[in-house]
Write a protein that holds these residues in place. Structure first.
Motif, PDB file in Angstrom:
ATOM      1  N   LEU A  65       0.828  -1.208   0.000  1.00 55.99           N
ATOM      2  CA  LEU A  65       0.000   0.000   0.000  1.00 55.99           C
ATOM      3  C   LEU A  65       0.867   1.265   0.000  1.00 55.99           C
ATOM      4  O   LEU A  65       0.529   2.248  -0.653  1.00 55.99           O
ATOM      5  N   ASP A  66       1.977   1.201   0.709  1.00 50.95           N
ATOM      6  CA  ASP A  66       2.879   2.352   0.725  1.00 50.95           C
ATOM      7  C   ASP A  66       3.456   2.592  -0.674  1.00 50.95           C
ATOM      8  O   ASP A  66       3.523   3.732  -1.132  1.00 50.95           O
ATOM      9  N   LYS A  67       3.845   1.506  -1.347  1.00 48.47           N
ATOM     10  CA  LYS A  67       4.346   1.646  -2.727  1.00 48.47           C
ATOM     11  C   LYS A  67       3.262   2.239  -3.624  1.00 48.47           C
ATOM     12  O   LYS A  67       3.536   3.116  -4.441  1.00 48.47           O
ATOM     13  N   ARG A  68       2.045   1.737  -3.458  1.00 43.92           N
ATOM     14  CA  ARG A  68       0.922   2.250  -4.269  1.00 43.92           C
ATOM     15  C   ARG A  68       0.699   3.723  -3.980  1.00 43.92           C
ATOM     16  O   ARG A  68       0.466   4.524  -4.886  1.00 43.92           O
ATOM     17  N   TYR A  69       0.756   4.075  -2.694  1.00 42.16           N
ATOM     18  CA  TYR A  69       0.600   5.482  -2.307  1.00 42.16           C
ATOM     19  C   TYR A  69       1.680   6.345  -2.959  1.00 42.16           C
ATOM     20  O   TYR A  69       1.396   7.421  -3.493  1.00 42.16           O
ATOM     21  N   GLN A  70       2.921   5.864  -2.922  1.00 38.14           N
ATOM     22  CA  GLN A  70       4.027   6.617  -3.531  1.00 38.14           C
ATOM     23  C   GLN A  70       3.791   6.787  -5.039  1.00 38.14           C
ATOM     24  O   GLN A  70       4.020   7.867  -5.587  1.00 38.14           O
ATOM     25  N   ASN A  71       3.344   5.715  -5.688  1.00 39.22           N
ATOM     26  CA  ASN A  71       3.072   5.789  -7.131  1.00 39.22           C
ATOM     27  C   ASN A  71       1.951   6.786  -7.425  1.00 39.22           C
ATOM     28  O   ASN A  71       2.036   7.574  -8.368  1.00 39.22           O
ATOM     29  N   LEU A  72       0.900   6.740  -6.595  1.00 37.91           N
ATOM     30  CA  LEU A  72      -0.211   7.670  -6.796  1.00 37.91           C
ATOM     31  C   LEU A  72       0.233   9.117  -6.548  1.00 37.91           C
ATOM     32  O   LEU A  72      -0.151  10.026  -7.279  1.00 37.91           O
ATOM     33  N   ALA A  73       1.038   9.316  -5.512  1.00 36.61           N
ATOM     34  CA  ALA A  73       1.518  10.665  -5.217  1.00 36.61           C
ATOM     35  C   ALA A  73       2.386  11.183  -6.366  1.00 36.61           C
ATOM     36  O   ALA A  73       2.276  12.352  -6.759  1.00 36.61           O
ATOM     37  N   GLU A  74       3.225  10.312  -6.902  1.00 36.46           N
ATOM     38  CA  GLU A  74       4.070  10.713  -8.032  1.00 36.46           C
ATOM     39  C   GLU A  74       3.222  11.038  -9.263  1.00 36.46           C
ATOM     40  O   GLU A  74       3.453  12.039  -9.952  1.00 36.46           O
ATOM     41  N   ALA A  75       2.225  10.205  -9.514  1.00 37.47           N
ATOM     42  CA  ALA A  75       1.332  10.450 -10.657  1.00 37.47           C
ATOM     43  C   ALA A  75       0.581  11.763 -10.457  1.00 37.47           C
ATOM     44  O   ALA A  75       0.423  12.549 -11.400  1.00 37.47           O
ATOM     45  N   HIS A  76       0.139  12.010  -9.237  1.00 38.92           N
ATOM     46  CA  HIS A  76      -0.565  13.261  -8.935  1.00 38.92           C
ATOM     47  C   HIS A  76       0.346  14.463  -9.199  1.00 38.92           C
ATOM     48  O   HIS A  76      -0.080  15.465  -9.787  1.00 38.92           O
ATOM     49  N   HIS A  77       1.598  14.349  -8.786  1.00 36.78           N
ATOM     50  CA  HIS A  77       2.562  15.433  -9.009  1.00 36.78           C
ATOM     51  C   HIS A  77       2.783  15.662 -10.502  1.00 36.78           C
ATOM     52  O   HIS A  77       2.803  16.811 -10.972  1.00 36.78           O
ATOM     53  N   MET A  78       2.915  14.556 -11.253  1.00 34.36           N
ATOM     54  CA  MET A  78       3.146  14.684 -12.696  1.00 34.36           C
ATOM     55  C   MET A  78       1.940  15.319 -13.382  1.00 34.36           C
ATOM     56  O   MET A  78       2.092  16.143 -14.286  1.00 34.36           O
ATOM     57  N   ILE A  79       0.747  14.943 -12.932  1.00 28.56           N
ATOM     58  CA  ILE A  79      -0.471  15.532 -13.514  1.00 28.56           C
ATOM     59  C   ILE A  79      -0.496  17.031 -13.214  1.00 28.56           C
ATOM     60  O   ILE A  79      -0.853  17.838 -14.070  1.00 28.56           O
ATOM     61  N   GLY A  80      -0.109  17.402 -11.991  1.00 25.15           N
ATOM     62  CA  GLY A  80      -0.063  18.822 -11.632  1.00 25.15           C
ATOM     63  C   GLY A  80       0.906  19.591 -12.517  1.00 25.15           C
ATOM     64  O   GLY A  80       0.604  20.697 -12.971  1.00 25.15           O
ATOM     65  N   GLU A  81       2.081  19.002 -12.757  1.00 24.76           N
ATOM     66  CA  GLU A  81       3.060  19.660 -13.635  1.00 24.76           C
ATOM     67  C   GLU A  81       2.502  19.810 -15.053  1.00 24.76           C
ATOM     68  O   GLU A  81       2.662  20.856 -15.680  1.00 24.76           O
ATOM     69  N   GLU A  82       1.874  18.759 -15.542  1.00 20.17           N
ATOM     70  CA  GLU A  82       1.297  18.802 -16.889  1.00 20.17           C
ATOM     71  C   GLU A  82       0.201  19.861 -16.971  1.00 20.17           C
ATOM     72  O   GLU A  82       0.090  20.598 -17.949  1.00 20.17           O
ATOM     73  N   GLN A  83      -0.590  19.938 -15.907  1.00 21.55           N
ATOM     74  CA  GLN A  83      -1.665  20.931 -15.864  1.00 21.55           C
ATOM     75  C   GLN A  83      -1.069  22.348 -15.878  1.00 21.55           C
ATOM     76  O   GLN A  83      -1.571  23.231 -16.579  1.00 21.55           O
ATOM     77  N   ASP A  84       0.020  22.550 -15.130  1.00 15.58           N
ATOM     78  CA  ASP A  84       0.679  23.859 -15.136  1.00 15.58           C
ATOM     79  C   ASP A  84       1.190  24.212 -16.533  1.00 15.58           C
ATOM     80  O   ASP A  84       1.049  25.354 -16.987  1.00 15.58           O
ATOM     81  N   LYS A  85       1.780  23.220 -17.217  1.00 15.94           N
ATOM     82  CA  LYS A  85       2.268  23.453 -18.586  1.00 15.94           C
ATOM     83  C   LYS A  85       1.111  23.857 -19.507  1.00 15.94           C
ATOM     84  O   LYS A  85       1.242  24.769 -20.323  1.00 15.94           O
ATOM     85  N   LEU A  86      -0.005  23.143 -19.363  1.00 15.96           N
ATOM     86  CA  LEU A  86      -1.157  23.439 -20.217  1.00 15.96           C
ATOM     87  C   LEU A  86      -1.726  24.823 -19.935  1.00 15.96           C
ATOM     88  O   LEU A  86      -2.119  25.544 -20.853  1.00 15.96           O
ATOM     89  N   HIS A  87      -1.740  25.218 -18.653  1.00 16.89           N
ATOM     90  CA  HIS A  87      -2.218  26.566 -18.316  1.00 16.89           C
ATOM     91  C   HIS A  87      -1.305  27.626 -18.921  1.00 16.89           C
ATOM     92  O   HIS A  87      -1.775  28.637 -19.453  1.00 16.89           O
ATOM     93  N   LYS A  88       0.008  27.394 -18.870  1.00 18.71           N
ATOM     94  CA  LYS A  88       0.962  28.337 -19.453  1.00 18.71           C
ATOM     95  C   LYS A  88       0.772  28.400 -20.965  1.00 18.71           C
ATOM     96  O   LYS A  88       0.749  29.476 -21.558  1.00 18.71           O
ATOM     97  N   GLN A  89       0.603  27.226 -21.573  1.00 23.19           N
ATOM     98  CA  GLN A  89       0.395  27.164 -23.020  1.00 23.19           C
ATOM     99  C   GLN A  89      -0.890  27.914 -23.400  1.00 23.19           C
ATOM    100  O   GLN A  89      -0.916  28.662 -24.390  1.00 23.19           O
ATOM    101  N   LEU A  90      -1.940  27.729 -22.614  1.00 27.33           N
ATOM    102  CA  LEU A  90      -3.205  28.420 -22.874  1.00 27.33           C
ATOM    103  C   LEU A  90      -3.021  29.932 -22.762  1.00 27.33           C
ATOM    104  O   LEU A  90      -3.500  30.680 -23.621  1.00 27.33           O
TER     105      LEU A  90
END
Length: 147
Positions: A65-90
Motif C-alpha cells: 500500500l505504501d508503494k501504491r501510495y508513492q506511485n499515486l503521489a508521483e502520478a498526482h505530481h506529474m499531472i499537476g506539472e502537466e496541468q501547469d504546462k497546459l495553463h501556461k500554453q493556454l
C-alpha cells in the motif's frame, strides 16, 4: 478520484496499525500470564504463530500500500506539472490570439483607408474625365469654327 484513493489507503494503513497493536497487546498479556496447561500452551503457540503470520501479511500489505501510495503521489505530481504546462500554453495562446486580433484590426483599418482613398481617386478620375470631355468638345467646336 486520486484523493479518494489516498484517503482509502490511509484508512487501511490506520486499521492495520490498530490490529497490529491489539495483537501485540494480547501477545504481551499472554507472555505475562504463567501457564502450565500444555494444551492451552500449544493452542496459544498456534495462535501466536497465526498472529505472526497475520502480522507478516499485514506488514507486506502495508508495504504494498505504501508503494501504491508513492506511485499515486508521483502520478498526482506529474499531472499537476502537466496541468501547469497546459495553463501556461493556454495563456501564451490567448496572448498570441489577442496580438493577432489587434494586428487584424489594424489591417482592417488600413484596408478601409485604402478603399476610401480608392473611392476618392475614382471620383476625382471621373470628374477629370468629365472635364476632359467638356474641354475636348469645346476644342472641337473651336476647331470647327476656325476651319
Amino acid at each position: 478520484m486520486m484523493y479518494d484513493q489516498l484517503k482509502v489507503l490511509e484508512k487501511t494503513i490506520i486499521d492495520i496499525k490498530k490490529k497490529y497493536q491489539l495483537v501485540n497487546d494480547e501477545l504481551n498479556s499472554l507472555k505475562q500470564k504463567p501457564n502450565t496447561d500444555p494444551k492451552e500452551l500449544a493452542a496459544l503457540k498456534t495462535q501466536l504463530s497465526n498472529y505472526r503470520n497475520e502480522h507478516d501479511s499485514a506488514k507486506k500489505q502495508l508495504g504494498d500500500l505504501d508503494k501504491r501510495y508513492q506511485n499515486l503521489a508521483e502520478a498526482h505530481h506529474m499531472i499537476g506539472e502537466e496541468q501547469d504546462k497546459l495553463h501556461k500554453q493556454l495563456a501564451d495562446l490567448q496572448r498570441k490570439n489577442s496580438e493577432l486580433q489587434q494586428h487584424n484590426d489594424q489591417l482592417k483599418q488600413q484596408n478601409h483607408d485604402i478603399k476610401q482613398q480608392n473611392h476618392d481617386l475614382q471620383e476625382k478620375n471621373q470628374l477629370a474625365a468629365e472635364r476632359t470631355q467638356v474641354v475636348l468638345k469645346r476644342l472641337t467646336r473651336i476647331d470647327q469654327m476656325e476651319g
